[in-house]
Design an enzyme around this catalytic site. Structure first.
Site, PDB file in Angstrom:
ATOM      1  N   MET A  38       0.773  -1.211  -0.070  1.00  0.00           N
ATOM      2  CA  MET A  38      -0.002  -0.121   0.003  1.00  0.00           C
ATOM      3  C   MET A  38       0.840   1.256   0.047  1.00  0.00           C
ATOM      4  SD  MET A  38      -2.764  -1.187   2.772  1.00  0.00           S
ATOM      5  CE  MET A  38      -3.196  -2.916   2.843  1.00  0.00           C
ATOM      6  N   MET A 138     -11.897  -7.683  -4.927  1.00  0.00           N
ATOM      7  CA  MET A 138     -11.723  -7.283  -3.537  1.00  0.00           C
ATOM      8  C   MET A 138     -13.311  -7.368  -2.731  1.00  0.00           C
ATOM      9  SD  MET A 138      -8.853  -6.519  -2.829  1.00  0.00           S
ATOM     10  CE  MET A 138      -9.143  -5.882  -1.017  1.00  0.00           C
ATOM     11  N   ASP A 172     -10.655 -11.434  -1.552  1.00  0.00           N
ATOM     12  CA  ASP A 172      -9.707 -10.838  -0.665  1.00  0.00           C
ATOM     13  C   ASP A 172     -10.133  -9.678   0.318  1.00  0.00           C
ATOM     14  OD1 ASP A 172      -7.480  -9.954   0.786  1.00  0.00           O
ATOM     15  OD2 ASP A 172      -6.561  -8.841  -0.902  1.00  0.00           O
TER      16      ASP A 172
HETATM   17  C1  DX5 Z   1      -6.816  -5.417   2.256  1.00  0.00           C
HETATM   18  C2  DX5 Z   1      -5.851  -6.456   1.845  1.00  0.00           C
HETATM   19  C3  DX5 Z   1      -6.198  -7.824   2.327  1.00  0.00           C
HETATM   20  C4  DX5 Z   1      -6.029  -8.078   3.855  1.00  0.00           C
HETATM   21  C5  DX5 Z   1      -7.121  -8.953   4.273  1.00  0.00           C
HETATM   22  O1  DX5 Z   1      -6.945  -4.269   1.804  1.00  0.00           O
HETATM   23  O2  DX5 Z   1      -5.956  -6.504   0.717  1.00  0.00           O
HETATM   24  O3  DX5 Z   1      -5.334  -8.597   1.950  1.00  0.00           O
HETATM   25  O4  DX5 Z   1      -4.877  -8.480   4.405  1.00  0.00           O
HETATM   26  O5  DX5 Z   1      -7.178  -8.984   5.685  1.00  0.00           O
HETATM   27  P1  DX5 Z   1      -8.681  -9.691   6.320  1.00  0.00           P
HETATM   28  O6  DX5 Z   1      -8.497 -10.984   5.931  1.00  0.00           O
HETATM   29  O7  DX5 Z   1      -8.227  -9.484   7.823  1.00  0.00           O
HETATM   30  O8  DX5 Z   1      -9.918  -8.828   6.037  1.00  0.00           O
HETATM   31 ZN    ZN Z   2      -4.637  -8.279  -0.422  1.00  0.00          ZN
END
Ligand code: DX5
Ligand code: ZN
Length: 220
Positions: A38, A138, A172
């Site tokens: 990020m 997502m 995800d």
């Molecule tokens: C969120 C990420 C995910 C995150 C998921 O922006 O892309 O990969 O690590 O975490 P959980 O499973 O805790 O929602």
């Molecule tokens: Zn991710």
């Protein structure tokens, strides 16, 4: 049809012991390890750079799935390829057109994928179905772990699966023992889970349970 794969997301690990966390995913029987990059601009959080991917590469033999939540992935992608990413995922909402990026990733001999935010229509993935190895939908707004699963993404999974029967289709965000099989039933075969796996008392038990539930849902 593709196989069910379960990927722990390193974002939910103890950052004081990341190498141990990579090894823990391998010991638990994970299919690959997911790393969230990020940039503080595309999403309001800063996480991992290429050195963390390099550390993961040294710590585990698992394939590394690197998720670029970055406004300008074109500037960064080579550094992550050099660091050892096996799969690089780029957002269709980023400033850089995915086409050239996917070509660069494939030219480096790695797998390439595109990612859609929860509000992005599924058809935004259509131009890339034949160009990518994986499409990630997502199931939370990207930026932070530990958020709640967004149910409204489920029909998007099902319709994309109907248009792309052979592709690896991943989800995800907010993936748990309840939401993982719901996603598999809709057609997702790659489940990425941070909190549910890294905060579990026993990752292996939790991962096997998730795999069994998804396999049953996938075949139903
Ligand atoms: C969120 C990420 C995910 C995150 C998921 O922006 O892309 O990969 O690590 O975490 P959980 O499973 O805790 O929602
Ligand atoms: Zn991710």
């Amino acid at each position: 049809m593709p196989n069910i794969q379960i990927l722990p997301s390193l974002l939910a690990a103890d950052f004081g012991h990341l190498a141990d966390a990579c090894r823990a995913a391998e010991r638990a029987g994970a299919d690959a390890l997911h790393l969230d990059v990020m940039d503080g601009h595309f999403v309001p959080n800063l996480t991992m750079g290429p050195d963390i991917v390099r550390m993961a590469r040294r710590s585990t033999a698992l394939p590394l799935s690197v998720h670029l939540m970055c406004s300008r992935p074109a500037v960064l992608v080579d550094a992550f390829l050099e660091a050892g990413a096996d799969l690089v995922l780029v957002h269709v909402e980023a400033h850089d057109d995915p086409g050239a990026l996917l070509e660069r990733i494939h030219a480096a001999g790695r797998r390439a994928g595109v990612v859609l935010n929860p509000e992005t229509p599924g058809h935004a993935a259509d131009p890339w179905i034949s160009e990518t190895d994986e499409i990630l939908l997502m199931t939370v707004h990207p930026g932070f772990g530990g958020q709640s699963f967004l149910e409204h993404v489920l029909p998007k999974i099902a319709s994309l699966r109907a248009r792309a029967p052979a592709i690896d289709l991943s989800v995800d965000g907010g993936i748990t023992q309840t939401t993982a099989p719901a996603c598999a039933r809709a057609g997702a075969n790659v489940l990425i889970a941070g909190t549910a796996l890294y905060r579990a008392a026993d990752m292996r038990v939790e991962l096997e349970r998730m795999r069994a539930a998804c396999a049953a849902a996938w075949e139903s």
